[in-house]
Design a protein around this motif. Structure first.
Motif, PDB file in Angstrom:
ATOM      1  N   ARG A   1       0.779  -1.170   0.207  1.00  0.00           N
ATOM      2  CA  ARG A   1      -0.221   0.027  -0.021  1.00  0.00           C
ATOM      3  C   ARG A   1       0.868   1.163  -0.100  1.00  0.00           C
ATOM      4  NH1 ARG A   1      -3.881  -2.524  -2.065  1.00  0.00           N
ATOM      5  NH2 ARG A   1      -2.148  -3.800  -2.610  1.00  0.00           N
ATOM      6  N   LYS A   2       0.406   2.455  -0.389  1.00  0.00           N
ATOM      7  CA  LYS A   2       0.884   3.666  -0.310  1.00  0.00           C
ATOM      8  C   LYS A   2       1.795   3.804   0.902  1.00  0.00           C
ATOM      9  CE  LYS A   2      -2.042   6.345  -3.401  1.00  0.00           C
ATOM     10  NZ  LYS A   2      -2.832   7.613  -3.546  1.00  0.00           N
TER      11      LYS A   2
ATOM     12  N   THR B   1      -7.965  -4.871   2.812  1.00  0.00           N
ATOM     13  CA  THR B   1      -8.407  -4.031   1.650  1.00  0.00           C
ATOM     14  C   THR B   1      -9.818  -4.675   1.053  1.00  0.00           C
ATOM     15  OG1 THR B   1      -7.918  -3.146  -0.630  1.00  0.00           O
ATOM     16  CG2 THR B   1      -7.087  -5.289   0.083  1.00  0.00           C
TER      17      THR B   1
ATOM     18  N   GLY C   1       0.664  -8.371  -1.123  1.00  0.00           N
ATOM     19  CA  GLY C   1       1.191  -6.945  -0.991  1.00  0.00           C
ATOM     20  C   GLY C   1       2.836  -6.938  -0.532  1.00  0.00           C
TER      21      GLY C   1
END
Length: 378
Positions: free
Chosen positions: A170-171, A322, A341
């Motif tokens: 993720r970011k 998510t 991820g």
């Protein structure tokens, strides 16, 4: 190992550029197969055997393992397709601006393909025996739900202890430890055409019937319980002055518990069992196509191992859930401890602003390699 990966950073970026500049949308078979050929050659040069699973309508899938592997316990999964149509690369090819790289599929997941390759290269140079404990599956249809690769993923997940899935982090760098399940449905409505000015009373509007059904379907959404029903596409009618004789809606559903699947399907069938506009007919098609990726004890244990590896190399490992679907749901549903991820950090996937944080490429490659090493000696 760390020194090797750092030295290869420029080489990795060059390969990412090459892959990004190949159109490989889920329906661009020739592009996906071109990427597969590039990666196949790289793995074969290391002494790996690449079994190409040929597909007629989708990109071919690659099943990869060391020539001397006998019973690998780790499966690594990545996809070669993107969401972008043919011609996208010509409009906006790969480029670097500041500390970020941009381009179609740069983080979802061309960079992950390169990260995985170089993690294996690092292990192969440092401790070749570790490479015998991994099996790699690169598929070509993940972005459309993995229709042809799902059986392959499920088959080769059997007997594995761990699954590492290469979707981007993720970011904020978080790994993914749970995903919602979901499915796609199609609602087909048939009516009766008529001129809307001369004899509208003789018509039976499929669009009107569909409008009633859209409202009823959307009312099934319950965000507190993690249920969402979204009619994302509609199509109908032939002209503005004609009562429509046909209409179609594409429906996306997401669930947070498997029990919700039966409930939703039952309610959708009830809604579509009768019409609000007399003289129209309705047909409902579809199914739950992705199971849940659940955060269970074995996934938690795998996460703790990766956190420990992170501490050793100076990365604070976090996790999140998510709502998006992914191949990790299939490995998790077969009972394999799964973490998703594992790719590098980036953001804005599926958009024209998709980017890769370049500096995370070597550190995430090291995290992946060290995790594989740790799992192989546990």
């Amino acid at each position: 190992m760390e020194e090797f990966i750092q030295q290869k950073k420029g080489e990795m970026l060059e390969l990412i550029e090459q892959l990004v500049n190949i159109d490989s949308g889920s329906y661009v078979k020739e592009g996906i197969d071109q990427i597969g050929s590039i990666l196949k050659k790289q793995y074969e040069e290391m002494g790996f055997v690449v079994d190409v699973k040929n597909e007629k309508d989708f990109g071919n899938h690659l099943l990869i393992q060391h020539k001397n592997a006998s019973d690998p316990k780790i499966i690594l999964i990545a996809h070669m397709d993107t969401v972008f149509p043919k011609g996208t690369v010509a409009k906006r090819p790969f480029y670097i601006e500041g500390s970020r790289a941009y381009g179609p599929g740069v983080v979802d997941m061309k960079s992950s393909l390169v990260e995985l390759l170089y993690a294996i290269k690092a292990l192969n140079g440092d401790n070749p025996e570790i490479c015998k404990n991994v099996q790699i599956l690169l598929n070509g249809d993940e972005e459309i739900g993995s229709p042809s690769s799902r059986p392959l993923i499920e088959k080769h997940s059997e007997g594995k202890e761990y699954a590492l899935v290469m979707e981007p982090a993720r970011k904020d760098g978080s790994l993914v430890t749970s995903r919602r399940g979901g499915g796609r449905y199609k609602l087909i409505v048939k009516g009766k055409a008529a001129h809307s000015g001369i004899e509208p009373e003789k018509g039976r509007s499929a669009i009107e019937e569909l409008a009633y059904k859209i409202i009823q379907l959307h009312n099934l959404t319950n965000h507190e319980k993690g249920i969402s029903v979204n009619v994302g596409l509609i199509k109908g009618g032939s002209s503005v002055n004609t009562v429509s004789d046909s209409a179609v809606a594409q429906v996306d559903i997401r669930i947070s518990e498997m029990e919700q699947a039966d409930y939703l399907e039952k309610r959708m069938k009830e809604i579509c069992s009768k019409t609000d506009v007399s003289g129209t007919k309705i047909k409902l098609e579809g199914e739950i196509s992705r199971p849940l990726m659940e955060f269970n004890e074995q996934t938690e244990s795998l996460l703790e191992i990766i956190k420990d590896v992170g501490k050793e190399i100076g990365i604070k490992v976090k996790d999140t859930s998510t709502g998006g679907g992914g191949d990790a749901s299939f490995t998790s549903a077969t009972g394999v401890a799964t973490i998703d991820g594992m790719g590098p950090v980036g953001g804005n996937a599926h958009s024209e602003n998709e980017y890769l944080e370049i500096d995370t490429l070597p550190e995430r490659t090291l995290l992946l390699a060290k995790t594989i090493e740790k799992l192989s000696v546990e």
